[in-house]
Design an enzyme around this catalytic site. Structure first.
Site, mmCIF file in Angstrom:
data_model
loop_
_atom_site.group_PDB
_atom_site.id
_atom_site.type_symbol
_atom_site.label_atom_id
_atom_site.label_comp_id
_atom_site.label_asym_id
_atom_site.label_seq_id
_atom_site.Cartn_x
_atom_site.Cartn_y
_atom_site.Cartn_z
ATOM 1 N N TYR A 39 -17.019 -20.988 2.086
ATOM 2 C CA TYR A 39 -16.778 -22.531 1.793
ATOM 3 C C TYR A 39 -15.719 -23.093 2.567
ATOM 4 C CZ TYR A 39 -18.607 -21.077 -2.957
ATOM 5 O OH TYR A 39 -19.256 -20.753 -4.053
ATOM 6 N N CYS B 83 -28.354 -16.668 -11.995
ATOM 7 C CA CYS B 83 -29.066 -15.659 -11.158
ATOM 8 C C CYS B 83 -28.510 -15.651 -9.707
ATOM 9 C CB CYS B 83 -30.654 -16.073 -11.047
ATOM 10 S SG CYS B 83 -31.629 -15.780 -12.822
ATOM 11 N N GLN B 84 -27.844 -16.612 -9.415
ATOM 12 C CA GLN B 84 -27.337 -16.476 -8.042
ATOM 13 C C GLN B 84 -26.119 -15.262 -8.204
ATOM 14 O OE1 GLN B 84 -25.178 -19.718 -6.215
ATOM 15 N NE2 GLN B 84 -25.722 -19.274 -4.336
ATOM 16 N N HIS C 252 -19.732 -31.556 -5.810
ATOM 17 C CA HIS C 252 -20.212 -30.435 -5.040
ATOM 18 C C HIS C 252 -21.695 -29.836 -5.434
ATOM 19 C CE1 HIS C 252 -19.536 -26.493 -3.093
ATOM 20 N NE2 HIS C 252 -20.240 -25.743 -4.128
ATOM 21 N N GLU C 253 -21.901 -29.757 -6.744
ATOM 22 C CA GLU C 253 -23.295 -29.181 -7.136
ATOM 23 C C GLU C 253 -24.034 -30.317 -6.846
ATOM 24 O OE1 GLU C 253 -22.860 -26.355 -7.693
ATOM 25 O OE2 GLU C 253 -20.800 -26.362 -8.354
ATOM 26 N N GLU D 164 -22.790 -22.883 1.491
ATOM 27 C CA GLU D 164 -21.324 -23.444 0.529
ATOM 28 C C GLU D 164 -20.728 -24.257 1.602
ATOM 29 O OE1 GLU D 164 -21.263 -23.531 -2.371
ATOM 30 O OE2 GLU D 164 -22.453 -21.801 -3.210
ATOM 31 N N HIS E 57 -25.399 -29.629 -3.375
ATOM 32 C CA HIS E 57 -26.392 -28.614 -3.068
ATOM 33 C C HIS E 57 -27.841 -29.049 -3.283
ATOM 34 C CE1 HIS E 57 -24.283 -25.217 -2.626
ATOM 35 N NE2 HIS E 57 -23.471 -25.238 -3.850
ATOM 36 N N ASP F 219 -22.362 -10.311 -4.370
ATOM 37 C CA ASP F 219 -21.414 -10.534 -5.464
ATOM 38 C C ASP F 219 -19.833 -9.834 -4.827
ATOM 39 O OD1 ASP F 219 -22.879 -11.820 -7.120
ATOM 40 O OD2 ASP F 219 -23.280 -9.836 -8.289
ATOM 41 N N GLU G 46 -25.670 -24.790 -9.075
ATOM 42 C CA GLU G 46 -26.661 -25.853 -8.950
ATOM 43 C C GLU G 46 -27.841 -25.704 -9.184
ATOM 44 O OE1 GLU G 46 -24.942 -23.868 -6.941
ATOM 45 O OE2 GLU G 46 -26.117 -23.083 -4.982
#
Ligand code: BES
Ligand code: ZN
Length: 613
Positions: free
Chosen positions: A382, A140-141, A293-294, A316, A297, A374, A269
């Site tokens: 990042y 969904c992100q 990393h995840e 990020e 989050h 997107d 995440e």
């Protein structure tokens, strides 16, 4: 397109007038028609009196009914759906009765998703590892939740949710939530922590799990689950390390789901259930940083959330910063600094290739008035973001001073959605009465936040691990094959992370002497790259092969491009191939053949990369 909403340019929802507090989801999963059918019931909090309508985001959703639930009775309400805006979706207007009061308001929407919903991917049995059962997952992100359910699809709004999912009995359903109850063919979920819509997630397939630690499992198809448990065996140490840095973990569960190869990201995440690409399965845990990393989050992003995706760096940049700290605690500070320096090389590549035509997207805070999130996605939030935080950390006196601030910031904004100015305010507040207060005026905020290109200041990093690969890439780019053969300097052992960075550095080196078949051969044999199944290595060596224009190896490159549809890998490969006249027709032909197996967003972006759109 213009700005759709006051708070969020990418969403119609007017979060200044009404917010969502809780959503009750009811879906029946239809694999035959590749649709979710059912309803979502939102409990809204109306913030303004006499509100006459609620605007929600939708995309290719078929609404059947909208019903107001009040005092035990159900009243149908009028609704309209606007024409679609490309890459954004549509506006669903729900008309409210005159005199609607402030406070709670329950609305149920009966609907079904489109068979090609942008946020869902439906796989046929043949596209799975086990080949026996279908599979479905969501992504969904940033703004695809609106293709899965009508909602306020903006990270400015956070809501808890529960869900009842009806699915084939032989399959397992998982969501970004904890499992509440399991019946045959029906699974109940509950996410009691308020989350933005982009964190609603679901996956259904023939899945099994292995334990990774307390309240932590890895899920995957049977054929790879043991390898997954081995690859991600450091997860519970990472979780522990992360909460030492950030504070208590509030999500109760931390599971990993290893996705099918068409998953378009390295990791996502989703709360309680991180999704990861199977391209992390290198066999030696060398790519497990993505899990760190995840995990990070769970605080930066999922607890403290960007208010809209113009401030995506708050998600990020902070997460890379915390991820690097986890790496530092587990592997040492030299590794931490090496990671930050390697990230900067990747950023350079991103600015040179992906963003060369859109300098405005190289700013830390971007303007999304006329650009979908997107399309704006890049390494900038990042890498520039984490470099900025490291710069601030050094300025204010290092980790011993900055980490307590970080915890304070996370606590202050937990469960909230914020903008860059909120972060700035928190930093000022925290340091204004301290010995460090003079440092506050030293920060050139405008330059960091609104300047284009590479970070304006590169902090001082420990360069010991990076220097090795700098020298090595120097050697390989300036010497001929003859000069390199039997040169003992190229044989010195280096770590997998250094190999990855070394190849990345070569890709970024302007002039490489004799980049030909022999040199690539020597490179591959020296570092055992031929046998390596490390996707980060394969990706970079393939780019060098393209650069060397070795047309005889095109099959291999295409094979890699078809082995997974992680955008980080397939986008640059397709872009490189598009710039190679001899290879482009094959690349286009292959893309057209496989694009239906890609997630729609991936297919669309690669289409643009190939110049087909
Ligand atoms: N949240 C992102 C993935 C994402 C971002 C999906 C924007 C959709 C829109 C995730 O946390 C992420 O950053 N993944 C990285 C890995 C990371 C180690 C840099 C990836 O996918 O490569
Ligand atoms: Zn991330």
């Amino acid at each position: 397109m213009g700005r759709l909403g006051k708070v969020d340019p990418s969403s119609y929802s007017q979060s200044e007038l009404v917010t969502t507090e809780h959503s009750a989801i009811n879906w029946k999963v239809d694999f035959a028609d590749t649709k979710l059918r059912g309803s979502v019931q939102h409990r809204f909090n109306v913030l303004s009196s006499n509100l006459d309508k609620i605007l929600l985001d939708v995309r290719d959703i078929e609404v059947k009914n909208a019903t107001l639930l009040a005092g035990g009775s159900e009243v149908p309400i009028n609704y309209f759906i606007s024409d679609p805006v490309a890459d954004i979706g549509q506006k669903l207007t729900l008309e409210l009765p005159a005199g609607t009061a402030k406070g709670s308001l329950n609305v149920r929407i009966d609907y079904e998703t489109a068979s090609n919903a942008s946020g869902l991917q439906w796989l046929k049995p043949a596209q799975t590892l086990g080949k026996q059962h279908p599979y479905m997952f969501s992504q969904c992100q940033s703004i695809h939740a609106r293709s899965v359910m009508p909602c306020q699809d903006t990270p400015a709004v956070k809501f808890s949710y529960d869900a009842i999912i009806e699915h084939p009995t032989e399959l397992t359903a998982l969501m970004s939530a904890v499992i509440d109850k399991k019946e045959s063919g029906k699974t109940h979920f509950k996410q009691s922590v308020p989350i933005p819509a982009y964190l609603v997630a679901i996956a259904i397939g023939k899945l099994v799990s292995r334990p990774l630690g307390e309240n932590s499992n890895v899920w995957a198809e049977e054929g790879i689950v043991d390898a997954c448990a081995e690859e991600f065996s450091e997860t519970s140490t990472m979780l522990k390390t992360a909460s030492d840095i950030c504070g208590p973990y509030v999500w109760k569960q931390y599971d990993l789901l290893v996705m099918p190869p068409s998953f378009p990201y390295g990791g996502m995440e989703n709360p309680c259930l991180t999704f990861v690409t199977p391209t992390l399965l290198a066999g030696d845990k060398s790519l497990a940083d993505v899990v760190a990393h995840e995990i990070a989050h769970s605080w930066t992003g999922n607890l403290v959330t960007n208010k809209n995706f113009e401030h995506f760096w708050l998600n990020e940049g902070f997460t890379v910063f915390v991820e690097s700290k986890i790496v530092g605690r587990m592997q040492g500070d030299k590794e931490l600094d090496f990671k930050m320096l390697s990230n900067l090389i990747d950023l350079q590549e991103c600015l040179r290739c992906q963003l060369s035509g859109t300098p405005e997207l190289t700013k830390l805070v971007v303007d999304l008035s006329n650009c979908g999130p997107d399309d704006a996605f890049s390494s900038v939030p990042y890498m520039k973001g984490s470099t900025f935080l490291r710069y601030l950390e050094d300025l204010f006196g290092g980790a011993a001073v900055f980490e307590p601030f970080l915890r304070d910031y996370l606590k202050k904004f937990a469960y909230k959605s914020i903008e860059t100015d909120d972060f700035k305010g928190a930093l000022y507040d925290y340091f204004k009465d301290s010995e460090q207060k003079d440092k506050l005026t030293a920060v050139d905020w405008d330059l960091w936040l609104n300047g284009e290109g590479m970070p304006p200041i590169i902090p001082k990093f420990d360069e010991s691990l990076a220097n090795v690969i700098k020298d090595l890439s120097n050697l390989w780019s300036t010497k001929t094959v003859d000069q390199l053969t039997n040169n003992p300097d190229i044989k010195k052992p280096i770590s997998v992370h250094q190999q990855i960075a070394f190849l990345g550095k070569l890709i970024e080196t302007k002039d490489i002497v004799e980049l030909n078949e022999q040199k690539i051969d020597l490179l591959e044999s020296t570092y055992n790259l031929k046998q390596s199944k490390n996707a980060e290595l394969r990706f970079r060596i393939n780019r060098l092969i393209i650069r060397a224009r070795l047309i005889q190896r095109l099959d291999e490159i295409i094979k890699f491009a078809n082995s997974n549809f992680r955008m980080k890998f397939c986008r640059p490969i397709y872009r490189d191939l598009a710039a190679w006249p001899e290879a482009k027709p094959r690349a286009v032909e292959n893309f057209l053949k496989v694009k239906d197996e890609m997630m729609s967003m991936c297919a669309h972006t690669v289409e643009k990369d190939l110049g087909l759109k």
